[in-house]
Each structure stands twice: as structure tokens, then as C-alpha cells.
Motif scaffolding. Structure first.
Motif, PDB file in Angstrom:
ATOM      1  N   VAL A   9       5.645   2.803  -2.425  1.00 54.40           N
ATOM      2  CA  VAL A   9       5.732   1.364  -2.646  1.00 54.40           C
ATOM      3  C   VAL A   9       7.197   0.961  -2.496  1.00 54.40           C
ATOM      4  CG1 VAL A   9       5.323  -0.526  -4.265  1.00 54.40           C
ATOM      5  CG2 VAL A   9       3.736   1.410  -4.185  1.00 54.40           C
ATOM      6  N   ILE A  10       7.434   0.056  -1.566  1.00 56.84           N
ATOM      7  CA  ILE A  10       8.801  -0.377  -1.256  1.00 56.84           C
ATOM      8  C   ILE A  10       9.329  -1.297  -2.359  1.00 56.84           C
ATOM      9  CG2 ILE A  10      10.235  -1.574   0.461  1.00 56.84           C
ATOM     10  CD1 ILE A  10       8.918   1.144   1.383  1.00 56.84           C
ATOM     11  N   GLU A  49      14.640  -9.308   7.317  1.00 56.87           N
ATOM     12  CA  GLU A  49      15.200  -8.331   8.263  1.00 56.87           C
ATOM     13  C   GLU A  49      14.693  -6.919   7.938  1.00 56.87           C
ATOM     14  OE1 GLU A  49      19.617  -6.783   9.273  1.00 56.87           O
ATOM     15  OE2 GLU A  49      19.336  -8.957   9.382  1.00 56.87           O
ATOM     16  N   PHE A  50      14.688  -6.570   6.650  1.00 56.34           N
ATOM     17  CA  PHE A  50      14.172  -5.264   6.245  1.00 56.34           C
ATOM     18  C   PHE A  50      12.694  -5.133   6.601  1.00 56.34           C
ATOM     19  CE2 PHE A  50      11.798  -2.522   3.456  1.00 56.34           C
ATOM     20  CZ  PHE A  50      12.511  -1.341   3.536  1.00 56.34           C
ATOM     21  N   ARG A  51      11.910  -6.178   6.325  1.00 54.91           N
ATOM     22  CA  ARG A  51      10.469  -6.142   6.609  1.00 54.91           C
ATOM     23  C   ARG A  51      10.204  -5.902   8.088  1.00 54.91           C
ATOM     24  NH1 ARG A  51       7.083  -8.299   2.488  1.00 54.91           N
ATOM     25  NH2 ARG A  51       5.440  -8.667   4.012  1.00 54.91           N
ATOM     26  N   PHE A 102      11.082  -2.284   8.807  1.00 56.42           N
ATOM     27  CA  PHE A 102      10.067  -1.444   8.181  1.00 56.42           C
ATOM     28  C   PHE A 102       8.798  -1.414   9.039  1.00 56.42           C
ATOM     29  CE2 PHE A 102       6.335  -1.156   5.351  1.00 56.42           C
ATOM     30  CZ  PHE A 102       6.557   0.084   4.789  1.00 56.42           C
ATOM     31  N   GLU A 103       8.360  -2.555   9.507  1.00 59.65           N
ATOM     32  CA  GLU A 103       7.164  -2.639  10.352  1.00 59.65           C
ATOM     33  C   GLU A 103       7.359  -1.851  11.648  1.00 59.65           C
ATOM     34  OE1 GLU A 103       4.165  -3.943   9.809  1.00 59.65           O
ATOM     35  OE2 GLU A 103       4.645  -4.732   7.833  1.00 59.65           O
ATOM     36  N   ARG A 104       8.499  -2.043  12.298  1.00 61.70           N
ATOM     37  CA  ARG A 104       8.778  -1.338  13.567  1.00 61.70           C
ATOM     38  C   ARG A 104       8.837   0.172  13.353  1.00 61.70           C
ATOM     39  NH1 ARG A 104      12.713  -5.119  14.026  1.00 61.70           N
ATOM     40  NH2 ARG A 104      14.324  -3.575  13.687  1.00 61.70           N
ATOM     41  N   VAL A 113       1.358   9.419   9.081  1.00 62.41           N
ATOM     42  CA  VAL A 113       1.260   8.160   8.354  1.00 62.41           C
ATOM     43  C   VAL A 113      -0.174   7.673   8.510  1.00 62.41           C
ATOM     44  CG1 VAL A 113       2.027   5.751   8.282  1.00 62.41           C
ATOM     45  CG2 VAL A 113       3.688   7.581   8.720  1.00 62.41           C
ATOM     46  N   TYR A 114      -0.850   7.395   7.389  1.00 63.03           N
ATOM     47  CA  TYR A 114      -2.236   6.932   7.418  1.00 63.03           C
ATOM     48  C   TYR A 114      -2.345   5.404   7.423  1.00 63.03           C
ATOM     49  CZ  TYR A 114      -3.513  11.706   5.917  1.00 63.03           C
ATOM     50  OH  TYR A 114      -3.683  13.057   5.822  1.00 63.03           O
ATOM     51  N   GLU A 115      -1.447   4.751   6.698  1.00 67.10           N
ATOM     52  CA  GLU A 115      -1.562   3.300   6.559  1.00 67.10           C
ATOM     53  C   GLU A 115      -0.206   2.694   6.240  1.00 67.10           C
ATOM     54  OE1 GLU A 115      -4.075  -0.054   3.994  1.00 67.10           O
ATOM     55  OE2 GLU A 115      -4.247   2.044   3.416  1.00 67.10           O
ATOM     56  N   VAL A 116       0.030   1.495   6.764  1.00 71.34           N
ATOM     57  CA  VAL A 116       1.179   0.660   6.420  1.00 71.34           C
ATOM     58  C   VAL A 116       0.572  -0.692   6.094  1.00 71.34           C
ATOM     59  CG1 VAL A 116       3.328  -0.370   7.220  1.00 71.34           C
ATOM     60  CG2 VAL A 116       2.664   1.907   8.029  1.00 71.34           C
TER      61      VAL A 116
END
Length: 115
Positions: free
Chosen positions: A43-44, A53-55, A58-60, A76-79
């Protein structure tokens, strides 16, 4: 940093305990409800998740990590996001990390094998 309670359900995962804490957030040992499997759920930290900008980064980076297929890379199973909190779910691997091995004093032969 907000924490998730042991025993609670978070985004389809039952939290079993804290595995570690770092600058980006808290990693929990969790049980995925469907399918039933043990996972690591990170959990971030809310202050990071609130930064656009972080989000984006993080997504990329999560997308890149999820696309990797290699025996030495934890899948990685899920984001996703739950209740406004960003999280990442990966295979749970029992054991310690390199920082802990170094802190305890790693034998040279083992260090050479790891390198």
C-alpha cells in the motif's frame, strides 16, 4: 502513514500481517480471496499517492514490472486503487531481503553466489 488493520479486507485481500515498511509504503502479507492464494500487498503512502507526478510514474513503472516474465523477477498480479489508496500485489516470497542479510553479516561464499 495510514495502516491497514490485520484481519481486515482491503480490495479483495484479507490482511494477515505487516512484512515490511519503507519510504514508499507498507508491505503486507495478505490472502487473495479469489483465487485463494498468499500474496504480498504493498500500500503506497498517502502523501505519495496524492502527488500526480508520482501516480503517473507509479502507473508506468508498475505496467512495465507487470509485463516482465523471468524466473528471477517476482510477478506483479495487480496494480489498483482501493478507498483512495494505491496498491500493488505481487507473489509472496518467504524469506529475508539483502539488507537484512548484510546487517547480519553474510558469508563471502553466499555473497559471491548472490552476485
Amino acid at each position: 502513514m495510514s495502516t491497514v488493520e490485520t484481519g481486515s479486507i482491503f480490495g479483495g485481500y484479507r490482511i494477515e500481517g505487516v512484512v515490511g515498511r519503507g519510504g514508499m509504503g507498507i508491505v503486507y502479507r495478505a490472502r487473495q480471496l479469489r483465487p485463494d492464494r498468499l500474496v504480498a500487498l504493498k500500500v503506497i503512502a498517502p502523501e505519495l499517492a496524492a502527488d500526480p507526478e508520482f501516480r503517473d510514474r507509479f502507473e508506468r513503472e508498475s505496467q512495465i514490472a507487470a509485463s516482465l516474465e523471468h524466473p528471477n523477477v517476482i510477478p506483479v498480479y495487480e496494480v489498483n486503487e482501493h478507498g483512495g489508496q494505491l496498491f500493488l500485489v505481487m507473489r509472496y516470497v518467504e524469506g529475508t531481503d539483502l539488507r537484512e542479510l548484510i546487517r547480519k553479516g553474510i558469508p563471502p561464499e553466499q555473497a559471491a553466489r548472490l552476485v
